[in-house]
Design a protein around this motif. Structure first.
Motif, PDB file in Angstrom:
ATOM      1  N   GLY A 193      12.728  14.669  -6.100  1.00 57.39           N
ATOM      2  CA  GLY A 193      11.401  14.849  -5.517  1.00 57.39           C
ATOM      3  C   GLY A 193      11.025  13.692  -4.608  1.00 57.39           C
ATOM      4  O   GLY A 193      11.822  13.225  -3.796  1.00 57.39           O
ATOM      5  N   TYR A 194       9.796  13.198  -4.758  1.00 65.04           N
ATOM      6  CA  TYR A 194       9.314  12.093  -3.915  1.00 65.04           C
ATOM      7  C   TYR A 194       9.685  10.717  -4.478  1.00 65.04           C
ATOM      8  O   TYR A 194       9.373   9.690  -3.869  1.00 65.04           O
ATOM      9  CB  TYR A 194       7.787  12.143  -3.796  1.00 65.04           C
ATOM     10  CG  TYR A 194       7.213  13.445  -3.298  1.00 65.04           C
ATOM     11  CD1 TYR A 194       7.873  14.216  -2.347  1.00 65.04           C
ATOM     12  CD2 TYR A 194       5.981  13.902  -3.784  1.00 65.04           C
ATOM     13  CE1 TYR A 194       7.329  15.406  -1.898  1.00 65.04           C
ATOM     14  CE2 TYR A 194       5.428  15.095  -3.331  1.00 65.04           C
ATOM     15  CZ  TYR A 194       6.105  15.844  -2.395  1.00 65.04           C
ATOM     16  OH  TYR A 194       5.567  17.026  -1.946  1.00 65.04           O
ATOM     17  N   ILE A 228      -0.146  14.401  -0.631  1.00 59.18           N
ATOM     18  CA  ILE A 228      -0.129  13.131   0.098  1.00 59.18           C
ATOM     19  C   ILE A 228      -0.167  11.937  -0.850  1.00 59.18           C
ATOM     20  O   ILE A 228       0.538  10.937  -0.640  1.00 59.18           O
ATOM     21  CB  ILE A 228      -1.321  13.050   1.084  1.00 59.18           C
ATOM     22  CG1 ILE A 228      -1.241  14.194   2.098  1.00 59.18           C
ATOM     23  CG2 ILE A 228      -1.315  11.714   1.807  1.00 59.18           C
ATOM     24  CD1 ILE A 228       0.026  14.219   2.928  1.00 59.18           C
ATOM     25  N   PHE A 229      -0.958  12.016  -1.923  1.00 57.87           N
ATOM     26  CA  PHE A 229      -1.037  10.909  -2.873  1.00 57.87           C
ATOM     27  C   PHE A 229       0.326  10.651  -3.518  1.00 57.87           C
ATOM     28  O   PHE A 229       0.764   9.502  -3.641  1.00 57.87           O
ATOM     29  CB  PHE A 229      -2.073  11.212  -3.956  1.00 57.87           C
ATOM     30  CG  PHE A 229      -2.152  10.157  -5.019  1.00 57.87           C
ATOM     31  CD1 PHE A 229      -2.789   8.941  -4.781  1.00 57.87           C
ATOM     32  CD2 PHE A 229      -1.558  10.369  -6.268  1.00 57.87           C
ATOM     33  CE1 PHE A 229      -2.834   7.951  -5.758  1.00 57.87           C
ATOM     34  CE2 PHE A 229      -1.607   9.391  -7.247  1.00 57.87           C
ATOM     35  CZ  PHE A 229      -2.248   8.174  -6.995  1.00 57.87           C
ATOM     36  N   GLU A 230       1.016  11.716  -3.900  1.00 61.07           N
ATOM     37  CA  GLU A 230       2.333  11.552  -4.522  1.00 61.07           C
ATOM     38  C   GLU A 230       3.360  11.026  -3.519  1.00 61.07           C
ATOM     39  O   GLU A 230       4.247  10.246  -3.880  1.00 61.07           O
ATOM     40  CB  GLU A 230       2.797  12.890  -5.103  1.00 61.07           C
ATOM     41  CG  GLU A 230       2.001  13.334  -6.323  1.00 61.07           C
ATOM     42  CD  GLU A 230       2.473  14.668  -6.868  1.00 61.07           C
ATOM     43  OE1 GLU A 230       3.474  15.203  -6.343  1.00 61.07           O
ATOM     44  OE2 GLU A 230       1.842  15.184  -7.814  1.00 61.07           O
ATOM     45  N   VAL A 231       3.234  11.439  -2.258  1.00 63.81           N
ATOM     46  CA  VAL A 231       4.125  10.929  -1.217  1.00 63.81           C
ATOM     47  C   VAL A 231       3.938   9.423  -1.041  1.00 63.81           C
ATOM     48  O   VAL A 231       4.912   8.658  -1.003  1.00 63.81           O
ATOM     49  CB  VAL A 231       3.882  11.665   0.120  1.00 63.81           C
ATOM     50  CG1 VAL A 231       4.605  10.955   1.272  1.00 63.81           C
ATOM     51  CG2 VAL A 231       4.352  13.115   0.031  1.00 63.81           C
ATOM     52  N   MET A 247       6.530   6.315  -1.718  1.00 63.59           N
ATOM     53  CA  MET A 247       6.919   5.400  -0.645  1.00 63.59           C
ATOM     54  C   MET A 247       6.790   3.928  -1.031  1.00 63.59           C
ATOM     55  O   MET A 247       7.596   3.102  -0.597  1.00 63.59           O
ATOM     56  CB  MET A 247       6.061   5.661   0.600  1.00 63.59           C
ATOM     57  CG  MET A 247       6.390   6.934   1.344  1.00 63.59           C
ATOM     58  SD  MET A 247       5.197   7.268   2.678  1.00 63.59           S
ATOM     59  CE  MET A 247       5.394   5.815   3.710  1.00 63.59           C
ATOM     60  N   PHE A 248       5.800   3.607  -1.853  1.00 59.39           N
ATOM     61  CA  PHE A 248       5.482   2.197  -2.072  1.00 59.39           C
ATOM     62  C   PHE A 248       5.606   1.716  -3.523  1.00 59.39           C
ATOM     63  O   PHE A 248       5.477   0.523  -3.786  1.00 59.39           O
ATOM     64  CB  PHE A 248       4.066   1.901  -1.559  1.00 59.39           C
ATOM     65  CG  PHE A 248       3.909   2.147  -0.088  1.00 59.39           C
ATOM     66  CD1 PHE A 248       4.536   1.330   0.831  1.00 59.39           C
ATOM     67  CD2 PHE A 248       3.159   3.226   0.386  1.00 59.39           C
ATOM     68  CE1 PHE A 248       4.410   1.560   2.201  1.00 59.39           C
ATOM     69  CE2 PHE A 248       3.029   3.472   1.743  1.00 59.39           C
ATOM     70  CZ  PHE A 248       3.657   2.625   2.657  1.00 59.39           C
ATOM     71  N   ILE A 249       5.855   2.622  -4.452  1.00 58.53           N
ATOM     72  CA  ILE A 249       6.026   2.215  -5.854  1.00 58.53           C
ATOM     73  C   ILE A 249       7.452   2.571  -6.282  1.00 58.53           C
ATOM     74  O   ILE A 249       7.771   3.741  -6.500  1.00 58.53           O
ATOM     75  CB  ILE A 249       5.007   2.916  -6.773  1.00 58.53           C
ATOM     76  CG1 ILE A 249       3.578   2.557  -6.329  1.00 58.53           C
ATOM     77  CG2 ILE A 249       5.237   2.509  -8.231  1.00 58.53           C
ATOM     78  CD1 ILE A 249       2.496   3.249  -7.123  1.00 58.53           C
TER      79      ILE A 249
END
Length: 407
Positions: free
Chosen positions: A35-36, A176-179, A183-185
């Motif tokens: 997934g993301y 968008i929040f999960e994306v 990306m950053f965590i």
């Protein structure tokens, strides 16, 4: 703004080079399986690529030499210099010849998704026509021998590829929040470490470091152009990273696992999102294949010319001879479906050795006042450089060990 667009040059070509069918396939598998969760690996890849490519472009603009030419001039020990040159030629020229069939075959997959698979018979053997078509397009673009035409053709295809994958990702309506979280965590789901290493390794590639310096000196002739070169690098690499992320996001929307490449993904998302998603994804895969099919022979020719002191005239017979040889092999092997596993393994080992060696040599050169004067690396650039060097050593070891089935 007009000045910025006027000075866009080598950056998009570098992005085109690292977003090939291999990258598309790996991003597809990452999205399907995790997934993301591995988007952060692409964020790290973008930062690493910007760091090394900025150094490479700065070297080209300030010195008006390619990296291979600079290595010939700056490594004084004949034994070390010749060893490094042999390693470079083995990894870049032989390596790109080994991988070119994959670039062309990947582009052909995208076309097949749109138009099917026309074949013709030679000596009772079915021959796929699309690799030949892609090879001819690449041949015409390169044979013209005009940097501006090559640049414009690749920039157009990179923009088309970016739009195709971006639209495909938007169609899947990602959270968008999960994306952003992905990306950053940093997260390491079970059995994801090799995919993380692969995502970084497919973005931070040795031949781009050589290609960028050679193209930068062709595009820009003055140190006053450094700001344009830097913006060009950052914008293009970030754009390329976003394209890779869009592929991961698109693949994340597919609920079943029986997908091994982007062509399968195009068919997999059709029932969910309709024909348009399939078409956009197929166009993106075609552009990824054909841009890499152009940049890989071009990079190999620049490297060979620099290492062997031929000069870098795009229309010289020796320069053309290198890229024609690599392009021919790519078309031939992709058309007949032949894969030389031993050559590919050799190329993987050579690239695994080359990446940390070249990253280390590049950082060393970028600190030499005699070469770059006031444009040598700052403390901050060195800190970033050594962090990236550590990553490349890890990637190189992983690549070599995986070839010998140690991991």
């Amino acid at each position: 703004m007009k000045k910025i667009f006027k000075n866009i040059g080598p950056g998009p070509l570098v992005a085109a080079a690292f977003i090939g069918p291999g990258t598309v396939t790996l991003c597809t598998i990452a999205g399907i399986n995790f997934g993301y969760a591995l988007l952060w690996a692409m964020t790290l890849s973008i930062l690493a690529t910007i760091t090394l490519q900025e150094m490479s472009s700065r070297l080209g603009v300030v010195t008006q030499r390619g990296l291979s030419e600079t290595i010939r001039a700056e490594i004084k020990s004949p034994v070390i210099r010749n060893t490094v040159i042999i390693l470079i030629l083995s990894a870049i020229v032989i390596g790109n010849a080994a991988y070119e069939a994959g670039n062309i075959s990947g582009g052909a997959l995208g076309v097949k998704t749109l138009f099917g698979t026309p074949e013709f018979q030679i000596f009772s053997r079915s021959i796929d026509i699309w690799p030949i078509v892609i090879g001819l397009i690449a041949f015409v673009v390169l044979y013209i021998g005009n940097y501006k035409i090559i640049e414009r053709a690749l920039v157009f295809m990179v923009i088309l590829m970016s739009l195709a994958f971006l639209i495909t990702a938007v169609i899947t309506k990602p959270n968008i929040f999960e994306v952003l979280q992905g990306m950053f965590i940093p997260q390491l789901p079970e059995k994801s470490i090799l995919t993380v290493i692969g995502l970084i390794g497919t973005t931070v590639v040795p031949y781009n470091i050589f290609l960028h310096a050679s193209l930068a000196k062709t595009k820009w002739k003055s140190e006053t152009d450094l700001s344009f070169a830097r913006k060009d690098t950052v914008i293009a690499v970030v754009l390329g990273g976003i394209v890779s992320m869009c592929i991961i996001i698109s693949a994340s929307a597919v609920s079943f696992q029986d997908i091994n490449n982007a062509s399968d993904l195009a068919l997999g998302i059709q029932p969910l999102f309709g024909d348009f998603a399939k078409y956009f994804l197929a166009i993106g895969l075609f552009c990824a294949g054909i841009t890499s099919a152009i940049t890989a022979p071009l990079a190999a020719a620049y490297v060979a010319a620099g290492c062997l002191n031929w000069g870098s005239n795009l229309r010289s017979k020796r320069f053309r001879g290198v890229w024609i040889f690599i392009l021919f092999l790519g078309v031939f092997f992709s058309t007949i479906g032949f894969k030389s596993i031993e050559i590919i393994k050799f190329a993987q080992v050579a690239n695994g050795l080359l990446l940390p060696v070249i990253a280390g040599i590049l950082i060393w050169i970028m600190n030499k006042s005699m070469i770059l004067g006031k444009y040598r690396n700052s403390l901050f650039q060195n800190v970033l450089g050594y962090i990236i060097l550590s990553i490349t050593i890890f990637l190189g070891l992983k690549t070599i060990l995986s070839v010998f089935n140690v991991i």
